[in-house]
Design an enzyme around this catalytic site. Structure first.
Site, short mmCIF file in Angstrom:
data_model
loop_
_atom_site.label_atom_id
_atom_site.label_comp_id
_atom_site.label_asym_id
_atom_site.label_seq_id
_atom_site.Cartn_x
_atom_site.Cartn_y
_atom_site.Cartn_z
CG ASP A 98 -58.87 38.30 25.94
OD1 ASP A 98 -57.79 37.79 25.60
OD2 ASP A 98 -58.96 39.37 26.57
CG ASP A 107 -51.83 39.61 34.35
OD1 ASP A 107 -51.12 39.97 33.40
OD2 ASP A 107 -52.48 38.56 34.35
#
Length: 243
Positions: A9, A130
């Site tokens: 990330d 998500d």
């Protein structure tokens, strides 16, 4: 054997991990390219890269970091974060991503997502699903939609989607164990799906539990960076998977 996909990330060009998607709970772990090279050295073939700046800004920000990773490694990279327009999608592919993960657009502009699916093919498009409190979350997990997970998936599986990355947000970055029951529910409903589980992985045992549950693939990051998973053990798991 479950497919193992390490994650990187990115915020401000650096490798970071958040807790439950909270940008205020950020830990920095160094240079993304260094981590990518290490994953390749161990023997991984896949890498999941998320542009967290992009997710927050609603357009790709860290494309040059992506380009360096895809130029200097042979890893098959899937990239997500900030892909909102045709231009963003083209930038991601031009920077070397083999696949893209798209979530928010599938909620807010389903026709656009369908166009991308038709144009680029199901093998290059990963649907990001998500989940927070049973609802699909969008825009860097800043907003919850009204979409329930299973009907949301059904719509796109019927349209040809094969690959889904599902993150249980309450688990992400917590090292508290993955949401195995959620993933089993998805696989029971859609056994043909290539489901990529994400969130909460804290140990080799968590990965083995996902494998035993029949989950096809898993993304994990913080457990590596925090030393909870020995990279040598992961190498053995990856070799087992490929043998």
């Amino acid at each position: 054997m479950i497919e193992l996909i390490p994650a990187i990330d990115i915020i401000g060009g650096q490798c970071v991990r958040l807790t439950k998607g909270d940008y205020d709970q950020k830990t920095v772990y160094g240079e993304p390219l260094d981590m990518a090279l290490e994953f390749e050295r161990i023997g991984f073939q896949r890498l999941h890269v998320v542009d967290l700046d992009g997710a927050k800004s609603k357009h790709i920000v860290n494309e040059e970091v992506l380009r360096r990773i895809t130029t200097e490694t042979q890893l098959v990279v899937d990239f997500g974060g900030g892909i909102k327009t045709d231009e963003d999608l083209k930038k991601a592919f031009a920077a070397g991503a083999k696949m893209v993960t798209v979530g928010s657009i599938a909620v807010t502009q389903p026709q656009l997502f369908m166009q991308w699916l038709e144009k680029y093919g199901a093998d290059r498009m990963i649907l990001g699903a998500d989940v927070r409190h049973g609802k699909i979350s969008i825009n860097g997990w800043k907003e919850d939609s009204s979409e329930d997970l299973l009907p949301f998936l059904r719509k796109y599986i019927d349209a040809g989607v094969k690959n889904v990355l599902c993150t249980e947000i309450s688990k992400d970055g917590t090292l508290a164990g993955p949401a195995i029951d959620l993933y089993k529910e998805v696989m029971e409903a859609y056994p043909e799906l290539h489901l990529i589980a994400s969130g909460g992985v804290s140990s080799k045992e968590d990965i083995k539990a996902l494998d035993a549950a029949g989950i096809p693939a898993v993304v994990f990051g913080k457990a590596i960076y925090e030393g909870r998973i020995d990279l040598r053990e992961l190498k053995e798991l990856e070799e087992d998977r490929r043998s």
